[in-house]
Design an enzyme around this catalytic site. Sequence first.
Site, PDB file in Angstrom:
ATOM      1  N   PRO A  70      40.800  46.483  48.903  1.00 35.03           N
ATOM      2  CA  PRO A  70      41.525  47.510  48.138  1.00 35.03           C
ATOM      3  C   PRO A  70      42.822  47.940  48.826  1.00 35.03           C
ATOM      4  CG  PRO A  70      39.455  48.386  49.031  1.00 35.03           C
ATOM      5  CD  PRO A  70      39.465  46.922  49.319  1.00 35.03           C
TER       6      PRO A  70
ATOM      7  N   GLU B 296      31.796  47.876  55.021  1.00 34.24           N
ATOM      8  CA  GLU B 296      33.039  48.611  55.331  1.00 34.24           C
ATOM      9  C   GLU B 296      34.198  47.648  55.588  1.00 34.24           C
ATOM     10  OE1 GLU B 296      33.392  51.983  55.019  1.00 34.24           O
ATOM     11  OE2 GLU B 296      31.380  51.711  54.212  1.00 34.24           O
TER      12      GLU B 296
ATOM     13  N   ARG C 120      44.581  30.002  34.687  1.00 35.58           N
ATOM     14  CA  ARG C 120      45.275  29.970  33.390  1.00 35.58           C
ATOM     15  C   ARG C 120      46.663  29.348  33.530  1.00 35.58           C
ATOM     16  NH1 ARG C 120      43.336  32.765  29.403  1.00 35.58           N
ATOM     17  NH2 ARG C 120      45.344  33.188  28.430  1.00 35.58           N
TER      18      ARG C 120
ATOM     19  N   ASP D 170      50.911  35.115  26.887  1.00 37.65           N
ATOM     20  CA  ASP D 170      50.010  36.197  27.292  1.00 37.65           C
ATOM     21  C   ASP D 170      50.769  37.507  27.504  1.00 37.65           C
ATOM     22  OD1 ASP D 170      47.689  34.725  27.433  1.00 37.65           O
ATOM     23  OD2 ASP D 170      47.737  34.458  29.610  1.00 37.65           O
TER      24      ASP D 170
HETATM   25  N1  ADE Z   1      37.004  44.871  47.650  1.00 38.29           N
HETATM   26  C1  ADE Z   1      36.578  46.099  47.329  1.00 38.29           C
HETATM   27  N2  ADE Z   1      37.394  46.686  46.452  1.00 38.29           N
HETATM   28  C2  ADE Z   1      38.400  45.800  46.181  1.00 38.29           C
HETATM   29  C3  ADE Z   1      39.551  45.839  45.382  1.00 38.29           C
HETATM   30  N3  ADE Z   1      39.863  46.900  44.646  1.00 38.29           N
HETATM   31  N4  ADE Z   1      40.336  44.767  45.365  1.00 38.29           N
HETATM   32  C4  ADE Z   1      40.041  43.687  46.127  1.00 38.29           C
HETATM   33  N5  ADE Z   1      38.965  43.595  46.912  1.00 38.29           N
HETATM   34  C5  ADE Z   1      38.140  44.647  46.951  1.00 38.29           C
END
Ligand code: ADE
Length: 243
Positions: free
Chosen positions: A89, A116, A154, A169
């Site tokens: 993330p 984590e 794609r 797209d």
């Molecule tokens: N692992 C956990 N959350 C994620 C996300 N939002 N994007 C990519 N990998 C992740």
Amino acid sequence: MRFDVLTLFPEIFSGYMTQSLLKLAIERSLVSIHLHNIRDWSRDKHKCVDDRPFGGGPGMVIKPEPVVEAVEDVQGRDQQTGHVVLLTPQGRQLNQTLVEELATHKRLLLLCGRYEGFDQRVSDLLEPDEVSVGDFVLNGGEVAAMTLIDTVIRLVPDVLGDENSSRLDSFSSGPYPENKRLLEHAQYTRPREFRGLEVPEVLLSGDHTAIAKWREQNSLERTRERRGDLLEHTDSPKQEPKP
Ligand code: ADE
């Protein structure tokens, strides 16, 4: 295009790989996906790959040794080394521009974290391209990796039946003026009338110029209504594919 996926849960991918577009792309040798269980690189007699974080705190952290050694081994299995992507993330956010960039690589190596996340030294040593699929936290990188694969394939030549369909797209820079990325226009099929709602007359006219004009107008209107931010942004010129 080749994908190597390094994960602690390779089984998550089995249903995805045996259905629909991806299944066909694999059968036609346009795409290959190689799954690797990071646990296979654990030197621990219990095949343990995680440990408590130094400094305390909740959860477990994936140890650096099995991950770094897995990537080094897997890279050596093909003449062409892969562009290493770590799903997290905290990475740069996936959008169609980034998908197009990733699709220029012939081989991608996708690292899926859990718990984590990875020990920081995984990133320090491998310097992966860190990619996020959105500002939310998944239980692991696997669903994010499938999202990335799904979007990238794609753009692999011949994967889509109609060679134009990815160009048209939503978010594609393909058909629109000034490198704008717009939402795709509305689509209709039979019946012509359903519960009092009629298909726009122009789409039945057979007049291809008028249809193209209606679609462009419809794209612009729905982009303005739903995603005005896209109209403010203009793409820079396209990059040449990487070797
Ligand atoms: N692992 C956990 N959350 C994620 C996300 N939002 N994007 C990519 N990998 C992740």
